[in-house]
Scaffold this active site. Structure first.
Site, short mmCIF file in Angstrom:
data_model
loop_
_atom_site.label_atom_id
_atom_site.label_comp_id
_atom_site.label_asym_id
_atom_site.label_seq_id
_atom_site.Cartn_x
_atom_site.Cartn_y
_atom_site.Cartn_z
N MET A 1 1.13 -1.31 0.15
CA MET A 1 -0.21 0.15 0.02
C MET A 1 1.43 1.46 -0.15
O MET A 1 1.38 1.50 0.91
CB MET A 1 -1.29 0.03 1.46
CG MET A 1 -2.48 -0.21 1.03
SD MET A 1 -3.26 -0.43 2.59
CE MET A 1 -2.81 -2.06 3.29
N PRO A 2 0.58 1.83 -1.16
CA PRO A 2 1.53 3.21 -0.87
C PRO A 2 1.14 4.82 -0.23
O PRO A 2 -0.57 4.75 -0.02
CB PRO A 2 1.22 3.98 -2.28
CG PRO A 2 0.71 3.08 -2.93
CD PRO A 2 0.32 1.85 -2.53
#
Length: 69
Positions: free
Chosen positions: A1-2
């Site tokens: 997850m950025p």
């Protein structure tokens, strides 16, 4: 997850920030091959008095500009 973080000066509208969220999310989706729901974007807003450019606060720069006309 950025997790994407941006530091900006206070004063932008809710609409501008929502557009920023949407566009940054889309770029992350396209370049990182992730789903939109995986992207987190955080804005840190800074008061002009706490933002320095060349030794002067942004508030002081704006004040001087207004005084010049």
């Amino acid at each position: 997850m950025p997790l994407i973080q941006a530091t900006i000066l206070q004063g932008r509208s809710v609409e501008q920030k929502n557009e920023f969220f949407a566009r940054v999310t889309q770029v992350a989706v396209e370049t990182l091959n992730v789903k939109p729901e995986q992207v987190r974007v955080v804005i840190h807003e800074v008061a002009p008095e706490h933002w320095c450019i060349g030794g002067l606060s942004k508030a002081e720069i704006d004040k001087r500009a207004a005084e010049k006309g």
